[in-house]
Write a protein that holds these residues in place. Structure first.
Motif, PDB file in Angstrom:
ATOM      1  N   ARG A   1       0.846  -1.195   0.000  1.00  0.00           N
ATOM      2  CA  ARG A   1       0.000   0.000   0.000  1.00  0.00           C
ATOM      3  C   ARG A   1       0.881   1.245   0.000  1.00  0.00           C
ATOM      4  N   THR A   2       0.611   2.171  -0.919  1.00  0.00           N
ATOM      5  CA  THR A   2       1.399   3.394  -1.035  1.00  0.00           C
ATOM      6  C   THR A   2       1.134   4.311   0.154  1.00  0.00           C
ATOM      7  N   VAL A   3       2.206   4.837   0.705  1.00  0.00           N
ATOM      8  CA  VAL A   3       2.103   5.736   1.854  1.00  0.00           C
ATOM      9  C   VAL A   3       2.819   7.035   1.520  1.00  0.00           C
ATOM     10  N   ASN A   4       2.168   8.157   1.758  1.00  0.00           N
ATOM     11  CA  ASN A   4       2.811   9.458   1.550  1.00  0.00           C
ATOM     12  C   ASN A   4       3.593   9.823   2.810  1.00  0.00           C
ATOM     13  N   GLY A   5       4.841   9.437   2.801  1.00  0.00           N
ATOM     14  CA  GLY A   5       5.664   9.662   3.992  1.00  0.00           C
ATOM     15  C   GLY A   5       6.325   8.355   4.388  1.00  0.00           C
ATOM     16  N   HIS A   6       6.557   8.170   5.686  1.00  0.00           N
ATOM     17  CA  HIS A   6       7.165   6.931   6.160  1.00  0.00           C
ATOM     18  C   HIS A   6       6.150   5.797   6.127  1.00  0.00           C
ATOM     19  N   ASN A   7       6.534   4.677   5.536  1.00  0.00           N
ATOM     20  CA  ASN A   7       5.683   3.500   5.640  1.00  0.00           C
ATOM     21  C   ASN A   7       5.890   2.849   7.006  1.00  0.00           C
ATOM     22  N   PRO A   8       5.041   1.886   7.407  1.00  0.00           N
ATOM     23  CA  PRO A   8       5.155   1.295   8.752  1.00  0.00           C
ATOM     24  C   PRO A   8       6.536   0.735   9.069  1.00  0.00           C
ATOM     25  N   LEU A   9       7.193   0.122   8.069  1.00  0.00           N
ATOM     26  CA  LEU A   9       8.515  -0.451   8.315  1.00  0.00           C
ATOM     27  C   LEU A   9       9.565   0.639   8.497  1.00  0.00           C
ATOM     28  N   SER A  10       9.556   1.636   7.634  1.00  0.00           N
ATOM     29  CA  SER A  10      10.543   2.711   7.749  1.00  0.00           C
ATOM     30  C   SER A  10      10.303   3.542   9.008  1.00  0.00           C
ATOM     31  N   GLY A  11       9.050   3.562   9.488  1.00  0.00           N
ATOM     32  CA  GLY A  11       8.773   4.260  10.742  1.00  0.00           C
ATOM     33  C   GLY A  11       9.548   3.657  11.903  1.00  0.00           C
ATOM     34  N   TYR A  12       9.611   2.335  11.934  1.00  0.00           N
ATOM     35  CA  TYR A  12      10.388   1.665  12.981  1.00  0.00           C
ATOM     36  C   TYR A  12      11.886   1.895  12.792  1.00  0.00           C
ATOM     37  N   MET A  13      12.311   1.986  11.535  1.00  0.00           N
ATOM     38  CA  MET A  13      13.722   2.297  11.276  1.00  0.00           C
ATOM     39  C   MET A  13      14.075   3.686  11.796  1.00  0.00           C
ATOM     40  N   VAL A  14      13.165   4.635  11.619  1.00  0.00           N
ATOM     41  CA  VAL A  14      13.384   5.991  12.135  1.00  0.00           C
ATOM     42  C   VAL A  14      13.540   5.949  13.655  1.00  0.00           C
ATOM     43  N   LEU A  15      12.638   5.255  14.344  1.00  0.00           N
ATOM     44  CA  LEU A  15      12.713   5.151  15.801  1.00  0.00           C
ATOM     45  C   LEU A  15      14.021   4.498  16.236  1.00  0.00           C
ATOM     46  N   LEU A  16      14.432   3.452  15.528  1.00  0.00           N
ATOM     47  CA  LEU A  16      15.675   2.762  15.879  1.00  0.00           C
ATOM     48  C   LEU A  16      16.871   3.683  15.718  1.00  0.00           C
ATOM     49  N   MET A  17      16.928   4.419  14.612  1.00  0.00           N
ATOM     50  CA  MET A  17      18.051   5.324  14.376  1.00  0.00           C
ATOM     51  C   MET A  17      18.089   6.439  15.415  1.00  0.00           C
ATOM     52  N   LEU A  18      16.940   7.023  15.721  1.00  0.00           N
ATOM     53  CA  LEU A  18      16.897   8.084  16.722  1.00  0.00           C
ATOM     54  C   LEU A  18      17.366   7.567  18.075  1.00  0.00           C
ATOM     55  N   THR A  19      16.935   6.347  18.427  1.00  0.00           N
ATOM     56  CA  THR A  19      17.316   5.757  19.714  1.00  0.00           C
ATOM     57  C   THR A  19      18.817   5.491  19.772  1.00  0.00           C
ATOM     58  N   LEU A  20      19.365   4.939  18.703  1.00  0.00           N
ATOM     59  CA  LEU A  20      20.795   4.616  18.689  1.00  0.00           C
ATOM     60  C   LEU A  20      21.657   5.876  18.715  1.00  0.00           C
ATOM     61  N   ILE A  21      21.238   6.913  17.999  1.00  0.00           N
ATOM     62  CA  ILE A  21      22.008   8.165  18.006  1.00  0.00           C
ATOM     63  C   ILE A  21      21.934   8.821  19.375  1.00  0.00           C
ATOM     64  N   LEU A  22      20.756   8.772  20.002  1.00  0.00           N
ATOM     65  CA  LEU A  22      20.637   9.314  21.362  1.00  0.00           C
ATOM     66  C   LEU A  22      21.517   8.523  22.325  1.00  0.00           C
ATOM     67  N   LEU A  23      21.528   7.198  22.176  1.00  0.00           N
ATOM     68  CA  LEU A  23      22.398   6.352  23.008  1.00  0.00           C
ATOM     69  C   LEU A  23      23.854   6.707  22.784  1.00  0.00           C
ATOM     70  N   GLN A  24      24.243   6.962  21.539  1.00  0.00           N
ATOM     71  CA  GLN A  24      25.623   7.320  21.230  1.00  0.00           C
ATOM     72  C   GLN A  24      26.013   8.624  21.911  1.00  0.00           C
ATOM     73  N   PHE A  25      25.093   9.581  21.915  1.00  0.00           N
ATOM     74  CA  PHE A  25      25.385  10.869  22.551  1.00  0.00           C
ATOM     75  C   PHE A  25      25.508  10.725  24.062  1.00  0.00           C
ATOM     76  N   VAL A  26      24.564  10.028  24.676  1.00  0.00           N
ATOM     77  CA  VAL A  26      24.565   9.884  26.137  1.00  0.00           C
ATOM     78  C   VAL A  26      25.796   9.121  26.602  1.00  0.00           C
ATOM     79  N   THR A  27      26.139   8.026  25.905  1.00  0.00           N
ATOM     80  CA  THR A  27      27.336   7.281  26.300  1.00  0.00           C
ATOM     81  C   THR A  27      28.599   8.096  26.064  1.00  0.00           C
ATOM     82  N   GLY A  28      28.581   8.968  25.046  1.00  0.00           N
ATOM     83  CA  GLY A  28      29.727   9.836  24.810  1.00  0.00           C
ATOM     84  C   GLY A  28      29.981  10.791  25.959  1.00  0.00           C
TER      85      GLY A  28
END
Length: 221
Positions: A84-111
């Motif tokens: 199904r066509t989605v204008n914006g993030h599809n359900p799978l890429s939405g989880y990828m966005v959350l994962l990337m944001l979480t990992l980058i935040l983790l990288q900053f905090v551990t830094g």
């Protein structure tokens, strides 16, 4: 097909800044340019924290409640063919966005809690137990590899979609995309996002600006 605006300026600024800053962070750490590394880290953190706020109060399709679905919905979307066509993030890429944001935040905090026991240490090292410093340093060292691997996967997927005719890269540059139906999203001014970045970045400067500037002077003297 109609041209629709699907990405606001805030999402696009964060997306491309993230790519450039992650590359700079990896290279500056490899070269042991820690003043530059910290400068880039605080810059990315200001952009990231502002993006998290934007995910709650920003433009309609930039909000987490717009593109983060339940795992069941994501699974059903993944199994459906054709997708199904989605204008914006599809359900799978939405989880990828959350994962990337979480990992980058983790990288900053551990830094903030990382020490190499030789040249430099994060501003929270003296405030946390030594065991935490060791754990944070290990996570910080390996987490960047996970982030870069995910970035590589994302780039390959984006190029594949672009080649197949789903102009995701073009859309992330221009904000516009040809869609079957005209998009009706409500957008907020990018200036509000930039104001958030300035406020959070200013707070980081007041907190650690003198330390970072001194490190930059010593590296480039």
């Amino acid at each position: 097909m109609q041209k629709s605006k699907i990405w606001d300026g805030a999402v696009r600024i964060f997306h491309w800044s993230q790519v450039l800053l992650l590359a700079g962070l990896w290279y500056s750490a490899d070269q042991e340019w820690y003043g530059l590394h910290m400068t880039l880290a605080y810059t990315l953190a200001a952009l990231l924290l502002s993006r998290l706020v934007w995910g709650v109060v920003g433009s309609e399709n930039a909000r987490f409640n717009h593109f983060v679905t339940s795992p069941r919905q994501a699974w059903l979307w993944l199994r459906h063919s054709p997708k199904r066509t989605v204008n914006g993030h599809n359900p799978l890429s939405g989880y990828m966005v959350l994962l990337m944001l979480t990992l980058i935040l983790l990288q900053f905090v551990t830094g903030l809690m990382t020490s190499d026991d030789i040249l430099t240490e994060g501003p929270l090292v003296a405030l946390v137990p030594s065991a935490w410093v060791g754990i944070a340093s290990t996570i910080h060292q390996w987490n960047i590899n996970v982030i870069l691997a995910l970035v590589a996967v994302h780039i390959v997927a984006a190029i594949w979609h672009q080649w197949r005719g789903d102009k995701v890269i073009t859309a992330m540059v221009t904000g516009n995309k040809l869609t079957a139906e005209k998009g009706e999203f409500k957008f907020r001014a990018v200036g509000l996002y930039l104001l958030l970045v300035l406020i959070i970045g200013g707070a980081f400067y007041l907190w650690q600006g003198d330390v970072v500037l001194e490190m930059l002077r010593s590296e480039w003297a």
